[in-house]
Design a protein around this motif. Structure first.
Motif, PDB file in Angstrom:
ATOM      1  N   SER A  55       0.785  -1.144  -0.144  1.00 30.91           N
ATOM      2  CA  SER A  55      -0.065   0.260   0.255  1.00 30.91           C
ATOM      3  C   SER A  55       0.610   1.007   0.185  1.00 30.91           C
ATOM      4  O   SER A  55       1.903   1.091   0.169  1.00 30.91           O
ATOM      5  N   ASP A  56       0.419   2.704  -0.498  1.00 36.67           N
ATOM      6  CA  ASP A  56       0.225   3.535  -0.218  1.00 36.67           C
ATOM      7  C   ASP A  56       1.537   3.822   1.400  1.00 36.67           C
ATOM      8  O   ASP A  56       2.913   4.517   1.191  1.00 36.67           O
ATOM      9  N   LEU A  57       0.424   3.531   2.308  1.00 35.31           N
ATOM     10  CA  LEU A  57       1.482   3.734   4.194  1.00 35.31           C
ATOM     11  C   LEU A  57       2.548   2.996   3.647  1.00 35.31           C
ATOM     12  O   LEU A  57       3.906   3.224   4.620  1.00 35.31           O
ATOM     13  N   ASP A  58       2.700   1.363   3.410  1.00 37.38           N
ATOM     14  CA  ASP A  58       3.708   0.718   3.315  1.00 37.38           C
ATOM     15  C   ASP A  58       5.565   1.293   2.187  1.00 37.38           C
ATOM     16  O   ASP A  58       6.290   1.355   3.687  1.00 37.38           O
ATOM     17  N   ALA A  59       4.491   1.650   1.752  1.00 33.71           N
ATOM     18  CA  ALA A  59       6.160   2.292   0.525  1.00 33.71           C
ATOM     19  C   ALA A  59       6.658   3.474   2.016  1.00 33.71           C
ATOM     20  O   ALA A  59       7.510   4.251   1.322  1.00 33.71           O
ATOM     21  N   ASP A  60       5.478   4.504   2.370  1.00 33.50           N
ATOM     22  CA  ASP A  60       6.303   5.326   3.266  1.00 33.50           C
ATOM     23  C   ASP A  60       7.015   4.984   4.383  1.00 33.50           C
ATOM     24  O   ASP A  60       7.634   5.278   4.618  1.00 33.50           O
ATOM     25  N   ASP A  61       6.490   4.002   4.775  1.00 33.33           N
ATOM     26  CA  ASP A  61       7.133   2.985   5.706  1.00 33.33           C
ATOM     27  C   ASP A  61       8.647   2.363   5.668  1.00 33.33           C
ATOM     28  O   ASP A  61       9.580   2.868   6.465  1.00 33.33           O
ATOM     29  N   ALA A  63      10.555   3.402   2.831  1.00 32.30           N
ATOM     30  CA  ALA A  63      11.065   5.143   2.852  1.00 32.30           C
ATOM     31  C   ALA A  63      11.809   5.574   4.326  1.00 32.30           C
ATOM     32  O   ALA A  63      13.291   5.702   4.399  1.00 32.30           O
ATOM     33  N   HIS A  64      10.620   5.045   5.386  1.00 33.47           N
ATOM     34  CA  HIS A  64      11.280   5.218   6.245  1.00 33.47           C
ATOM     35  C   HIS A  64      11.974   4.588   6.899  1.00 33.47           C
ATOM     36  O   HIS A  64      13.163   4.371   7.454  1.00 33.47           O
ATOM     37  N   GLU A  66      14.320   2.642   5.084  1.00 39.72           N
ATOM     38  CA  GLU A  66      15.843   3.079   4.651  1.00 39.72           C
ATOM     39  C   GLU A  66      16.658   4.668   5.226  1.00 39.72           C
ATOM     40  O   GLU A  66      17.863   4.966   4.979  1.00 39.72           O
ATOM     41  N   GLU A  67      16.033   5.062   5.104  1.00 39.47           N
ATOM     42  CA  GLU A  67      16.050   6.571   5.686  1.00 39.47           C
ATOM     43  C   GLU A  67      16.920   6.696   7.049  1.00 39.47           C
ATOM     44  O   GLU A  67      17.774   7.007   7.637  1.00 39.47           O
TER      45      GLU A  67
END
Length: 151
Positions: A55-61, A63-64, A66-67
């Motif tokens: 999901s989009d939320l998973d993609a944000d997670d 990215a976070h 990886e940061e």
């Protein structure tokens, strides 16, 4: 409401250097923990992405995570302790890093000269090919840091 404090004995002077070393180790220990936790989370999310169910939320997670990994890696790099999160280099990666360095130096030397013979041009092409091949191995492994690049 009243608060009470319990007095403690002063720290002996001989213990101050040990306390300073311990205090300095906290950011390193914290960075290892952050890196390892974020790496597990990122791996789980990457597996979900491979299924096509991200999901989009998973993609944000992801990215976070990886940061967080990048920040922890920078802390450990600055402390000279990347060994805490990276396994020892494989012989293949070690050879690729050495080959890259040798080919880069040879290429630099050849580029500063006026090439006149076919053999010199062949050496130039060989150095370029060696540099590219070694870099490709390091890119595939995500270890451009071994040659001064970002991974």
């Amino acid at each position: 409401m009243t608060s009470t404090t319990t007095p403690t004995a002063p720290l002996p002077a001989a213990a101050l250097p040990a306390l300073a070393r311990l205090h300095a180790a906290f950011p390193v220990a914290q960075a290892v923990t952050v890196y390892e936790t974020a790496a597990v989370h990122a791996a789980q999310l990457a597996a979900r992405a491979e299924t096509g169910l991200m999901s989009d939320l998973d993609a944000d997670d992801l990215a976070h995570a990886e940061e967080l990994m990048a920040g922890a890696r920078a802390t450990l790099r600055d402390a000279g302790r990347l060994d805490l999160i990276q396994p020892p280099l494989s012989p293949e990666l070690e050879r690729a890093a050495v080959r890259y360095s040798i080919c880069r130096d040879r290429l630099t030397d050849l580029e500063q000269r006026t090439l006149t013979t076919a053999a010199e041009f062949d050496q130039l092409a060989s150095a370029q090919d060696g540099l590219t091949a070694a870099r490709d191995v390091l890119v595939k492994a995500g270890r451009l840091d071994l040659i001064g690049g970002a991974s």
